[in-house]
Design a protein around this motif. Structure first.
Motif, PDB file in Angstrom:
ATOM      1  N   TRP A 245       1.087  -1.546  -0.080  1.00 34.61           N
ATOM      2  CA  TRP A 245      -0.047   0.398   0.332  1.00 34.61           C
ATOM      3  C   TRP A 245       0.309   1.355  -0.560  1.00 34.61           C
ATOM      4  O   TRP A 245       0.909   2.208  -0.517  1.00 34.61           O
ATOM      5  N   HIS A 246       1.962   1.375   0.922  1.00 35.47           N
ATOM      6  CA  HIS A 246       2.407   2.759   0.626  1.00 35.47           C
ATOM      7  C   HIS A 246       3.092   2.885   0.081  1.00 35.47           C
ATOM      8  O   HIS A 246       3.986   3.741  -1.081  1.00 35.47           O
ATOM      9  N   GLU A 247       3.327   2.116  -1.566  1.00 31.63           N
ATOM     10  CA  GLU A 247       4.248   2.174  -2.540  1.00 31.63           C
ATOM     11  C   GLU A 247       3.429   2.974  -3.420  1.00 31.63           C
ATOM     12  O   GLU A 247       3.271   3.924  -4.367  1.00 31.63           O
ATOM     13  N   TYR A 248       2.160   3.091  -3.173  1.00 33.39           N
ATOM     14  CA  TYR A 248       1.070   3.384  -4.278  1.00 33.39           C
ATOM     15  C   TYR A 248       0.750   5.295  -3.640  1.00 33.39           C
ATOM     16  O   TYR A 248       0.951   5.489  -4.789  1.00 33.39           O
ATOM     17  N   VAL A 249       0.993   5.500  -2.187  1.00 30.58           N
ATOM     18  CA  VAL A 249       0.621   6.551  -1.800  1.00 30.58           C
ATOM     19  C   VAL A 249       2.820   7.240  -2.303  1.00 30.58           C
ATOM     20  O   VAL A 249       2.414   8.079  -2.805  1.00 30.58           O
ATOM     21  N   THR A 250       4.181   6.385  -2.586  1.00 33.79           N
ATOM     22  CA  THR A 250       5.077   6.804  -2.591  1.00 33.79           C
ATOM     23  C   THR A 250       4.917   7.879  -4.199  1.00 33.79           C
ATOM     24  O   THR A 250       5.414   8.560  -5.244  1.00 33.79           O
ATOM     25  N   LEU A 251       4.068   6.678  -5.281  1.00 37.79           N
ATOM     26  CA  LEU A 251       4.022   7.427  -6.555  1.00 37.79           C
ATOM     27  C   LEU A 251       3.063   7.823  -6.536  1.00 37.79           C
ATOM     28  O   LEU A 251       3.469   9.092  -6.985  1.00 37.79           O
ATOM     29  N   ALA A 252       2.014   8.895  -5.661  1.00 40.02           N
ATOM     30  CA  ALA A 252       1.259   9.583  -5.448  1.00 40.02           C
ATOM     31  C   ALA A 252       1.612  10.770  -5.314  1.00 40.02           C
ATOM     32  O   ALA A 252       2.106  12.084  -5.942  1.00 40.02           O
TER      33      ALA A 252
ATOM     34  N   GLY B 171       3.819   1.717 -11.956  1.00 37.34           N
ATOM     35  CA  GLY B 171       2.090   2.341 -11.625  1.00 37.34           C
ATOM     36  C   GLY B 171       2.148   3.589 -11.985  1.00 37.34           C
ATOM     37  O   GLY B 171       1.466   3.920 -11.340  1.00 37.34           O
ATOM     38  N   LEU B 172       3.679   4.437 -12.399  1.00 32.65           N
ATOM     39  CA  LEU B 172       3.602   5.169 -12.173  1.00 32.65           C
ATOM     40  C   LEU B 172       2.466   6.387 -13.357  1.00 32.65           C
ATOM     41  O   LEU B 172       2.076   7.623 -13.070  1.00 32.65           O
ATOM     42  N   HIS B 173       2.551   5.720 -14.041  1.00 32.42           N
ATOM     43  CA  HIS B 173       1.623   6.077 -15.517  1.00 32.42           C
ATOM     44  C   HIS B 173      -0.226   6.179 -14.628  1.00 32.42           C
ATOM     45  O   HIS B 173      -0.810   6.257 -14.653  1.00 32.42           O
ATOM     46  N   GLN B 174      -0.482   4.604 -13.546  1.00 31.25           N
ATOM     47  CA  GLN B 174      -1.827   4.809 -13.831  1.00 31.25           C
ATOM     48  C   GLN B 174      -2.149   5.884 -12.890  1.00 31.25           C
ATOM     49  O   GLN B 174      -3.031   6.522 -11.887  1.00 31.25           O
TER      50      GLN B 174
END
Length: 639
Positions: A311-318, A357-360
């Motif tokens: 989950w934290h990787e989603y946040v760092t991508l954002a 996941g960066l594009h998403q």
């Protein structure tokens, strides 16, 4: 094989040996003199006789010890161009052709005739019958050059073809059978990867066959023999930071779309440095302990069934999207999709996506439909791909500063080609302002003054957002202009081609229309020629030189001026200490202080060094991965 691929010492020695030859002025003069003398013996011969001449050279080319082919080939090219286009090649064009034919880089200034200079080496390399790839930065330039030069090659008995993107494999397979094949760099790379998948015996190939995706296992390409690369610094240096990735999928809705949307909302609430630390050089962020605690407060998200990464990787991508990726600078939104903008040229890529996941995350930040991440079928760095060619060479107007990387990575020497006519360009003093707003106003004033004189103006911006800001200032003054910012690139070449007409004003992202000549009309030439405005220094000095080189070409008059601001990206991101110097200098009637110039030059040099190290790390990682895969496949053969 891998050891041969990465051996900077041996490649540098190779470049040194070639460099010694092409730097020998007597050798060049002798080759040109012989070519001129032999061309008179072919004067006004029929097309059949030129074809017969080519056939004789083909027989001679079979002997690896054959000598004298350079002058004989050049003579045929001189006559074919004269008969086809009514043009007599200049000595500087022949000089560049001999350099490229020697497997080196010819640095030839804008407007000196690079396109025709490439005919000789392509013709000479084609004599072996193993195929020559003429590679351009984009499909438009490939199509333009093939259509223009095909009659020249046809008169010599040499066939040409062009790659068609997204065509059936049989179409491009036929194109590769031509003596000379034109196409954009990525098209050659992707066809190579398709062949590796279809002909390989690895897990990816087997999976694709099970899915019935590989209908034809016959190779698309012939073995890689010779590549002649236009704008070679753009293809081998600038683009080398992103590998070629052949992927599938990406059209469906992402299963974890809602998680990306939630991450964007949470990222907006987090602050640096309390919740995360920013790494500007790598465009990365790292969560602090406080940050981790904040995002894991809701334990139900951490165990969500649709998670494809922690989950934290989603946040760092954002957070990365929030901190580093700006709309109309790093990407645009067009047709409901995120499209990536090339940071060095301003060109928009329709066929590229960010990975991991960066594009998403970018799609979520712009409230767009979130597509599924693509699945990588095969990948290769551009450095490794181009080093598979037995012979590579090319031309550009901006090789200076890249000599070391060309030598150590590709074994290429760089040779500057002297100007045919001395330059008449006038470099005006840099203009320094405190803020962007002041700068846009100053640029509009400069443009208006030139327009009143009747001179054409080309304004080169570093980003789409800048081009819009300049356009707004020009509109306030009632000035008519053409805006070319990568969004509407269908008419790009025609807009740039007319930028030298009397009172024309063209606003364009840095290298838009690269490869298209800007011709002056008689009136604008008499009034002083094209005035080029650089809205801010790029992170790479050669990008600035390329833009400035659009004016005052081939002995034409012209001028250029660079604008600086304490808010410029080069200053704020890579050299913030320069801002104070810039602000102090504005009190001195906007006069440039030499010390500031030195500091900015140093900042550009440091930026170039950082990017070179990034490419080197990418290449080494790629070679390590290849070595590991070879060991695995040799130990565990799939049968």
């Amino acid at each position: 094989m891998i050891a041969a691929l990465w051996n900077p010492t041996s490649r540098s020695k190779q470049a040194d040996e070639i460099g010694r030859r092409i730097r020998c002025e007597q050798w060049v003069r002798n080759q040109i003199a012989q070519a001129r003398e032999l061309s008179y013996t072919l004067r006004d011969v029929s097309a059949d006789e030129l074809v017969a001449h080519t056939n004789r050279l083909r027989i001679a080319a079979r002997d690896p010890k054959a000598e004298g082919l350079f002058a004989d080939a050049a003579a045929a090219v001189i006559e074919s161009i004269r008969q086809t286009l009514g043009i007599n090649l200049f000595d500087v064009q022949l000089h560049a052709g001999f350099v490229i034919a020697s497997d080196a880089v010819a640095e030839m200034q804008t407007g000196e005739g690079k396109t025709l200079s490439g005919v000789l080496p392509a013709y000479l390399k084609s004599l072996t019958g193993r195929g020559v790839h003429v590679i351009t930065p984009n499909a438009y330039l490939a199509k333009r050059d093939q259509e223009k030069l095909d009659p020249i090659f046809s008169r010599l008995g040499v066939t040409t073809a062009i790659l068609v993107e997204q065509a059936d494999p049989s179409v491009n397979r036929q194109a590769y059978q031509a003596d000379i094949t034109y196409g954009p760099a990525h098209a050659f790379g992707f066809d190579y990867l398709r062949d590796q998948i279809s002909l390989g015996d690895g897990a990816t190939a087997i999976f694709e066959r099970i899915q019935n995706r590989l209908q034809d296992s016959e190779p698309i390409q012939r073995p890689l023999h010779a590549a002649i690369i236009d704008e070679i610094d753009n293809v081998l240096i600038d683009d080398a930071v992103s590998p070629l990735i052949l992927s599938s999928g990406g059209d469906q809705q992402a299963a974890d779309a809602e998680l990306h949307r939630i991450a964007i909302v949470i990222a907006k609430r987090l602050e640096a440095p309390r919740h995360y630390v920013v790494d500007e050089s790598q465009r990365m962020v790292h969560l602090t302990e406080t940050g981790f605690q904040q995002i894991y407060e809701k334990s139900d998200i951490a165990v969500h069934p649709q998670l494809v990464r922690p989950w934290h990787e989603y946040v760092t991508l954002a957070i990365r999207i929030k901190e580093f990726y700006r709309r109309d600078v790093d990407f645009i939104v067009s047709d409901g999709k995120i499209k990536i903008v090339d940071s060095s040229t301003g060109r928009i890529f329709d066929d590229r996506t960010w990975s991991g996941g960066l594009h998403q995350a970018a799609e979520a930040s712009q409230r767009l439909p979130i597509t599924a991440e693509t699945r990588s079928l095969a990948r290769i760095t551009r450095q490794r791909f181009f080093r598979y060619y037995k012979s590579i060479a090319g031309m550009t107007g901006t090789a200076r500063g890249c000599e070391r990387e060309f030598a150590s990575v590709y074994g290429l020497a760089v040779q500057p080609i002297p100007l045919r006519i001395p330059s008449r360009r006038v470099m005006q003093s840099d203009c320094i302002t405190r803020t962007f707003a002041e700068k846009w106003a100053a640029i509009a004033d400069d443009t208006q003054q030139m327009n009143e004189l009747g001179r054409p103006v080309l304004i080169g911006t570093s980003a789409i957002s800048e081009s819009k800001a300049v356009a707004a200032e020009l509109e306030k003054r009632g000035l008519c202009f053409q805006l070319l910012n990568g969004v509407q690139d269908a008419d790009e070449a025609s807009i740039i081609r007319n930028a030298g007409q009397t009172r024309a004003i063209t606003v364009a992202t840095n290298l838009a229309g690269r490869g298209t000549d800007i011709a002056l009309d008689t009136t604008s030439r008499e009034l002083g020629g094209l005035h080029v405005i650089v809205t801010q220094r790029s992170g790479l000095a050669r990008v600035d030189r390329q833009l400035i080189g659009r004016g005052a070409r081939c002995g034409d008059p012209g001028s250029a001026r660079i604008y600086l601001s304490a808010e410029d990206e080069l200053v704020c991101r890579h050299a913030p200490w320069i801002a104070k110097s810039l602000l102090r200098s504005t009190a001195n009637n906007l006069q440039t202080i030499p010390k500031i110039q030195q500091q900015l030059n140093k900042a550009q040099t440091n930026q170039q060094r950082r990017e070179a190290m990034l490419r080197l790390r990418l290449l080494k990682k790629d070679n390590e991965t290849e070595t590991l895969l070879r060991r695995q496949t040799s130990t565990h053969k799939i049968t």
